[in-house]
Design an enzyme around this catalytic site. Structure first.
Site, mmCIF file in Angstrom:
data_model
loop_
_atom_site.group_PDB
_atom_site.id
_atom_site.type_symbol
_atom_site.label_atom_id
_atom_site.label_comp_id
_atom_site.label_asym_id
_atom_site.label_seq_id
_atom_site.Cartn_x
_atom_site.Cartn_y
_atom_site.Cartn_z
ATOM 1 N N ASN A 20 78.273 17.512 71.030
ATOM 2 C CA ASN A 20 77.087 17.913 71.794
ATOM 3 C C ASN A 20 77.055 19.415 72.007
ATOM 4 O OD1 ASN A 20 79.128 18.152 73.729
ATOM 5 N ND2 ASN A 20 77.765 17.605 75.409
ATOM 6 N N LYS A 49 73.395 15.070 66.836
ATOM 7 C CA LYS A 49 74.801 15.078 67.293
ATOM 8 C C LYS A 49 75.806 14.675 66.210
ATOM 9 C CE LYS A 49 74.155 14.464 72.259
ATOM 10 N NZ LYS A 49 74.535 13.703 73.455
ATOM 11 N N THR A 56 71.355 17.884 70.623
ATOM 12 C CA THR A 56 70.950 16.615 71.206
ATOM 13 C C THR A 56 70.202 15.824 70.136
ATOM 14 O OG1 THR A 56 69.847 15.602 73.097
ATOM 15 C CG2 THR A 56 68.925 17.690 72.356
ATOM 16 N N GLY A 113 76.909 -0.669 76.601
ATOM 17 C CA GLY A 113 76.362 0.212 75.573
ATOM 18 C C GLY A 113 77.431 0.652 74.590
ATOM 19 N N ALA A 114 76.966 1.064 73.394
ATOM 20 C CA ALA A 114 77.896 1.551 72.359
ATOM 21 C C ALA A 114 77.263 2.694 71.570
ATOM 22 C CB ALA A 114 78.293 0.402 71.432
ATOM 23 N N GLY A 115 76.282 3.358 72.192
ATOM 24 C CA GLY A 115 75.625 4.501 71.549
ATOM 25 C C GLY A 115 76.419 5.783 71.788
ATOM 26 N N GLY A 116 75.749 6.936 71.639
ATOM 27 C CA GLY A 116 76.436 8.223 71.719
ATOM 28 C C GLY A 116 77.148 8.435 73.047
ATOM 29 N N ALA A 117 76.472 8.145 74.164
ATOM 30 C CA ALA A 117 77.080 8.375 75.479
ATOM 31 C C ALA A 117 78.271 7.438 75.672
ATOM 32 C CB ALA A 117 76.046 8.172 76.581
ATOM 33 N N GLY A 170 74.232 9.827 87.497
ATOM 34 C CA GLY A 170 74.365 10.552 86.227
ATOM 35 C C GLY A 170 74.224 12.065 86.320
#
Ligand code: NDP
Length: 284
Positions: free
Chosen positions: A92, A71, A67, A131-135, A249
Site C-alpha cells: 500500500n 496494490k 490503493t 474476509g480474505a481480501g486485501g485488508a 477503523g
C-alpha cells in the site's frame, strides 16, 4: 543565501480515489512538523500504472501510496519488498530510496498499532477474521508475524479463503484454518479477537452488517472493524451490546498513515494532529 522553492512530493495512485481523505491527514501532519512536503491525490487508471510509477522516479518523488486497483499490480515495478509485503503479495506504500523503489504494506501494521493503543495484544491469541481480501490478507499476515497462536479465516468465496489460510500456515508460525461463510457465523469458542475485514457496512451501505450470530460474541472479546466510513458500524454496535471491547477503523487508517509519514520523512508522525484532522473531515 539561496532559497529552496522545491517541495518533496508524495501521494496516492488509485481509481476511484476522489473520496480518499488520506491527503488531508498527511498534509496536516507535514504542516505540523514544518516539512515542505506535498501529498498529491492522483487518479491513475489500471493500465496506466507503469507510466505512473516511472513518473515517481522521473519526478524524484519520495514515495507513493497505492490503493484500488494497484496494490498487487505495482509489485512488478518495484526493486525491493519488505518481508511482510512479500508474504502478503501486495503493497500500500512505496519509498523511493535514491531511485530504487521499495514496497511495504502498512495496513496490517497500522491495524496492530490501533489494537495496541487500546491495550490489546495479539501474542498467543486466537483471532477470527471475516474476509480474505486485501485488508484481511494484511491483517492476517501481520497478526501471525506478531505471534497470534491461531487464526481463523471466515470467507464467502472458498478459493480466496483457503488460499489465505494456506499462505499463513505455510509462511508463518501461526496455525490457520479456513471456515466457509455460507450461513450466520458462530464465533468459535476461545476467540480473543474478532475482526470484520470485509467492506460490509462501508458508506453508503451503512445499514448492513456481517451475517454473524452476535449472541456468540462474548463480553470482553476485542472486536474491531476495518470500515472507517462511518466508523460506528452496525457490526461494532452489535458487539458493544454484548459487552465486547470495540475498536473502530479510524485507528488503522491513522496509524498506517503515521507509519507512511515516518517512512517518507524520517520524522516521527504527529499522530494527534492526524486523528483530529480525520475526525474533523468525518464530522465527528
Ligand atoms: P477486497 O475487495 O479486497 O475484499 C473484500 C472482502 O469482503 C472479500 O473477502 C469479500 O468476500 C468480502 N465481502 C464483500 N461483500 C461481502 C458480503 N456481502 N458478504 C460476505 N463477504 C463479503 O477489499 P479490501 O480488503 O481492500 O477492503 C475491505 C475493507 O477494508 C473496505 O471497507 C476498506 O475500506 C477497508 N480498509 C480499511 C483500511 C483502514 O485503514 N481502516 C485500510 C484498508 C482497507 P469474497 O472473497 O467472498 O468476495
Amino acid at each position: 543565501m539561496s532559497k529552496n522553492y522545491r517541495a518533496e512530493l508524495v501521494g496516492a495512485f488509485g481509481n476511484p480515489i476522489d473520496e480518499n481523505p488520506t491527503g488531508v491527514m498527511e498534509e496536516a501532519a507535514f504542516a505540523a512538523k514544518g516539512l515542505n512536503f506535498r501529498y498529491l491525490t492522483v487518479k491513475v487508471e489500471k493500465d496506466d500504472l507503469e507510466a505512473a510509477m516511472n513518473g515517481v522516479k522521473a519526478f524524484n518523488m519520495k514515495g507513493i501510496n497505492l490503493t484500488i486497483p494497484h496494490k498487487v499490480n505495482v509489485l512488478k515495478y518495484l526493486d525491493e519488498l519488505s518481508e511482510a509485503a512479500s508474504i502478503i503479495g501486495a503493497v500500500n506504500m512505496v519509498v523511493n530510496k535514491d531511485g530504487k523503489l521499495w514496497g511495504e504494506n502498512t495496513d496490517g501494521k497500522g491495524f496492530l498499532i490501533s489494537l495496541k493503543n487500546e491495550g490489546v495484544s495479539v501474542e498467543g491469541k486466537q483471532v477470527v477474521i471475516l474476509g480474505a481480501g486485501g485488508a484481511a490478507r494484511a491483517i492476517g499476515v501481520e497478526c501471525a508475524l506478531a505471534g497470534a497462536k491461531k487464526i481463523i479465516i471466515v470467507n464467502r468465496n472458498r478459493e480466496r479463503g483457503e488460499e489465505l489460510a494456506g499462505l499463513i500456515s505455510d509462511k508463518t508460525a501461526a496455525a490457520c484454518e479456513y471456515v466457509e461463510w455460507n450461513s450466520s457465523y458462530q464465533v468459535a469458542d476461545g476467540t480473543d479477537i474478532f475482526i470484520n475485514a470485509t467492506c460490509i457496512g462501508l458508506y453508503p451501505d451503512v445499514n448492513s452488517k456481517p451475517d454473524v450470530d452476535y449472541d456468540t460474541v462474548k463480553p470482553g472479546m476485542a472486536v474491531s472493524d476495518v470500515v472507517f466510513n462511518d466508523p460506528n458500524t452496525l457490526f461494532l454496535q452489535e458487539a458493544a451490546k454484548r459487552g465486547a471491547h470495540t475498536i473502530n477503523g479510524l485507528g488503522m487508517l491513522v496509524n498506517q498513515g503515521a507509519l507512511n509519514f515516518t517512512l517518507w520523512t524520517g520524522v516521527e508522525a504527529p499522530v494527534d494532529v492526524m486523528v483530529d484532522t480525520l475526525k474533523k473531515e468525518f464530522g465527528l
